[in-house]
Design a protein around this motif. Structure first.
Motif, PDB file in Angstrom:
ATOM      1  N   ALA A   1      -8.657  26.381   4.223  1.00 47.85           N
ATOM      2  CA  ALA A   1      -7.228  26.933   3.711  1.00 47.85           C
ATOM      3  C   ALA A   1      -6.325  25.565   3.719  1.00 47.85           C
ATOM      4  N   ARG A   2      -6.391  24.726   4.185  1.00 49.59           N
ATOM      5  CA  ARG A   2      -5.674  23.607   4.124  1.00 49.59           C
ATOM      6  C   ARG A   2      -5.950  22.720   2.833  1.00 49.59           C
ATOM      7  N   ALA A   3      -7.219  22.750   2.682  1.00 48.89           N
ATOM      8  CA  ALA A   3      -7.647  21.944   1.339  1.00 48.89           C
ATOM      9  C   ALA A   3      -7.351  22.831   0.293  1.00 48.89           C
ATOM     10  N   LEU A   4      -7.300  24.203   0.280  1.00 53.38           N
ATOM     11  CA  LEU A   4      -6.800  24.899  -0.933  1.00 53.38           C
ATOM     12  C   LEU A   4      -5.433  25.147  -1.000  1.00 53.38           C
ATOM     13  N   GLY A   5      -4.466  24.693  -0.060  1.00 56.51           N
ATOM     14  CA  GLY A   5      -2.986  24.965   0.033  1.00 56.51           C
ATOM     15  C   GLY A   5      -2.723  26.162   0.447  1.00 56.51           C
ATOM     16  N   ARG A   6      -3.664  26.645   1.048  1.00 58.03           N
ATOM     17  CA  ARG A   6      -3.356  28.359   1.739  1.00 58.03           C
ATOM     18  C   ARG A   6      -2.872  28.055   3.233  1.00 58.03           C
TER      19      ARG A   6
END
Length: 766
Positions: free
Chosen positions: A274-279
């Motif tokens: 989620a952090r990598a996808l900006g979520r």
């Protein structure tokens, strides 16, 4: 309607997946053989790291079966996993050759299907093995005939992972010494290799076993370290997150990919993704997604205790701990986590601890407040010690060694407290409902009062009322149990502990007397769970008939976990220099260390009984029998107990043989009939003579003999003699635990098979 349809489709897919893992074994599988199979020769590849248990005298191998040869048939190809127990050779003809993962071996063994629970309180070993894909067990008594046919036949990547793990543990032990190196290796990788049994018991009694299991704390800290290091190197956040994912997966496989580490890796992996996808990283959503993924991989995972413990503790930490922390705004964050996470997890795990282990930590819980905050530092230091060069490793090891020693002494100190853990039998339905109402209502009430801005708390007074109702129910049940404890009938339970002897006598007051403890594995897996299931937190007496391993092997584990008022034993064969076996030597060491008061016992002694109940020893004489064979002398000097309730007697004959029976024959004949008789020496040809059976006049006879035991106990001649007397024969290896209860007029017997108690033995002898 769309969401309802999606839910139904998911449920249908789950039902189909569950059915697919419970189908009958396919043709060609080793589980499809007509089990049990005697004198089989199995060839296979060692699929897991071999586990040696010197205190039990066994080595456990998990084999990926390739071929099997049965009597009268040529070798045929087979598939499937077999858990093989290789027993140490008592005749010293040769030991087991050194074997490692990936070796192809040929093992002569008896193959059989695992049995379900045969004792109250015993875990379902068959289901646990089936979840690992193991549906066949093997037993090998000739380790000298185990042949290594080849090497490196297993998956190369698994061999590489195991080699890395062995090398890492070896490096920690080399730099820190023992036992500090093994302790840090367990903290980092969840390994228990080289651990002393008493140290494992200390961690278990204090509720700190989570420290020795690679779990969410390890994965979360590793993810945080990776992200912090990459952030310090100015790596962009999305790139750092993608780079962290393979590190977490590699660490999961290094730790063995057990349910706790798998759940944690899935959960933190989703949060990093989620952090990598900006979520936003929503922990509860990640936990739910991890549960769904584990269900898809293994539909039976919810029945696994590690799955239950892992998700229950995580859910409590994510929901209750923040609510508690919000009420401590001025306490430092590190201290707040220590003060809130531990009680939150304990509240969620208490019913599971009671139902699974029969014990819950009490004073030992306070050890969590001291130990848990240090785990993050120790994990980081362990990883740094593995990666550091030799020059930097020296000072770090010098600092870590006293810290680990202090940790060990702290745990051992708390475990030595009288109330470190308390007996807690499985909660009754009413108690469980009251507990759930108290916890659910209490959590909702605390969350409502500590809800942060922007979060809508539960409305109305129902949380507080639910919690108070549950607390009132618990208080009422506790008061009733204290003021009017349930009546306990006089009973004798002969436990199914394989080939050996272990029985528990319950007196009407609730006090318990233990009559032997079986072979080494039985103490931990059968006797202690049974005592916990029955709510026995202290033994009024322990009686050791003689020092043979099949009678005293499990006693060390029992004495370490259950205090005893006195231990009675014969003076024959327990002295130094008498060739005492390791299991008996361990018991003697505990007694000499003052673990429990020990007294010598002989004919004429009596235990403190209760009104209407007497326990008298009838054997051996004070001077002992002399015998040319040391082994025969130990059997002939076995203790014999007469349990009398009014005019009815139960005779527990231990392991006496012909000479002992001849000495006791006239005395037994002069007493009222022994309506219940434990057959001497497990039903061997050397005991239970027709004359002795005529003197005892039993209505029921119990043979403590293991299923498929290699001695053929009870022997066919003994079965015929018992039936000629018109007595019913009960065999623990066939009937499971056999309980004889005194109802005031007669002994009523029942057997335990697969969690069900039934009334009488079957008609056939198998």
């Amino acid at each position: 309607a769309g969401w309802a349809l999606l839910l139904l489709l998911a449920a249908a897919a789950g039902a189909g997946r569950l059915a697919s893992v419970r189908v009958a074994p396919a043709p060609g599988a080793v589980a499809a053989l007509p089990l049990p199979v005697e004198d089989a020769v199995l060839e296979g590849v060692i699929a897991e790291e071999p586990a040696a248990y010197p205190e039990r005298g066994v080595t456990v191998l998990v084999l990926d079966a390739r071929t099997v040869r049965t009597p009268g048939r040529a070798a045929a190809p087979v598939t499937g996993l077999v858990r093989m127990t290789v027993h140490a050779d008592e005749r010293r003809r040769g030991g087991l050759a050194e074997v490692v993962f990936g070796d192809r071996v040929r093992v002569p063994a008896t193959l059989f299907a695992p049995a379900g629970p045969t004792n109250p309180g015993e875990s379902d070993r068959r289901a646990a093995l089936a979840r690992r894909g193991i549906r066949v067990l093997g037993s090998c008594w000739r380790p000298d005939r185990v042949a290594v046919l080849g090497h490196n036949a297993g998956p190369a990547w698994s061999a590489r992972l195991l080699a890395i793990r062995r090398a890492a543990l070896g490096r920690l032990v080399a730099r820190l010494g023992s036992p500090e190196g093994e302790l840090l290796g367990s903290i980092v990788f969840g390994l228990h290799a080289g651990f002393a049994p008493e140290l494992l018991d200390a961690f278990r009694m204090t509720g700190l076993m989570h420290v020795l299991v690679a779990s969410g704390m390890n994965v979360g800290l590793l993810a945080w370290l990776c992200l912090a290091v990459l952030a310090a190197a100015r790596v962009p956040r999305p790139v750092a997150a993608w780079a962290t994912l393979p590190v977490l997966v590699a660490y999961m496989f290094l730790c063995g990919a057990d349910p706790p580490i798998l759940r944690s890796t899935l959960m933190f992996g989703l949060m990093v993704l989620a952090r990598a996808l900006g979520r936003p990283a929503a922990a509860l959503n990640a936990m739910g997604a991890a549960a769904l993924l584990m269900l898809a991989l293994d539909p039976e995972s919810p029945f696994d205790t590690s799955f239950q413990f892992s998700f229950a503790a995580t859910f409590a930490v994510l929901t209750l701990a923040p609510a508690l922390a919000a009420r401590l705004p001025h306490v430092p964050r590190a201290l707040t986590e220590a003060l809130t996470c531990t009680p939150a997890a304990q509240v969620a795990l208490l019913p599971l601890l009671a139902s699974t282990f029969g014990q819950v930590p009490f004073l030992g819980t306070f050890a969590n407040f001291l130990v848990t905050p240090a785990m993050g530092l120790l994990l980081a230091a362990g990883l740094l010690l593995l990666a550091a060069p030799a020059v930097a490793a020296g000072p770090l090891a010098w600092a870590l060694r006293p810290a680990l020693a202090l940790l060990r002494r702290t745990v051992e100190g708390f475990a030595a407290l009288p109330l470190a853990s308390v007996v807690a039998p499985p909660l009754a339905p009413t108690a469980l409902l009251s507990y759930l109402a108290w916890t659910f209502g209490g959590v909702a009430w605390i969350a409502a009062r500590a809800a942060p801005p922007g979060v809508s708390p539960p409305r109305g007074g129902w949380p507080r009322l639910t919690g108070l109702a549950g607390a009132a129910g618990l208080c009422a049940l506790a008061g009733r149990a204290a003021l009017a404890p349930p009546a306990v009938p006089l009973s004798v339970t002969f436990l199914d502990i394989g080939q050996g002897m272990a029985a528990v006598i319950r007196l009407p007051s609730g006090r318990a007397v233990l009559w032997d403890a079986g072979p080494p594995f039985a103490g931990t897996s059968v006797v202690v769970p049974y005592l916990a299931h029955e709510g026995v937190g202290r033994l009024a007496a322990v009686i050791l008939t003689h020092r043979h391993t099949d009678h005293v092997g499990g006693m060390e584990a029992v004495l370490r976990r259950v205090p005893a008022d006195v231990v009675l034993l014969t003076g024959h064969g327990w002295g130094a220099g008498t060739g005492i076996p390791p299991a008996a030597a361990a018991v003697r060491t505990l007694l000499l260390a003052g673990r429990a008061p020990a007294r010598l016992a002989w004919d004429g002694m009596a235990l403190a009984g209760e009104p209407g109940v007497t326990l008298a020893l009838l054997h051996p004489p004070r001077g002992f029998f002399r015998h040319a064979s040391r082994a025969q002398a130990l059997d002939e000097n076995s203790l014999v107990l007469d349990l009398a309730a009014g005019a009815a007697h139960a005779l527990l004959a231990g392991d006496i043989k012909a000479a002992g029976e001849r000495r006791l024959g006239a005395r037994v004949a002069a007493r009222p009939p022994a309506a219940l008789l434990q057959l001497a020496h497990h039903g061997s040809d050397h005991a239970s003579s027709r004359a002795f059976l005529a003197a005892a006049r039993p209505l029921d006879a119990v043979a403590c003999a293991g299923a498929r035991n290699r001695f053929g106990f009870p022997r066919p001649a003994i079965v015929i003699r018992v039936r000629d007397r018109g007595a019913r024969l009960w065999i623990t290896g066939r009937d499971g635990a056999v309980t004889a209860s005194w109802d005031g007029g007669r002994w009523a017997l029942a057997r335990f098979i697969g969690r069900a108690v039934v009334g009488s033995p079957d008609g056939g002898y198998h």
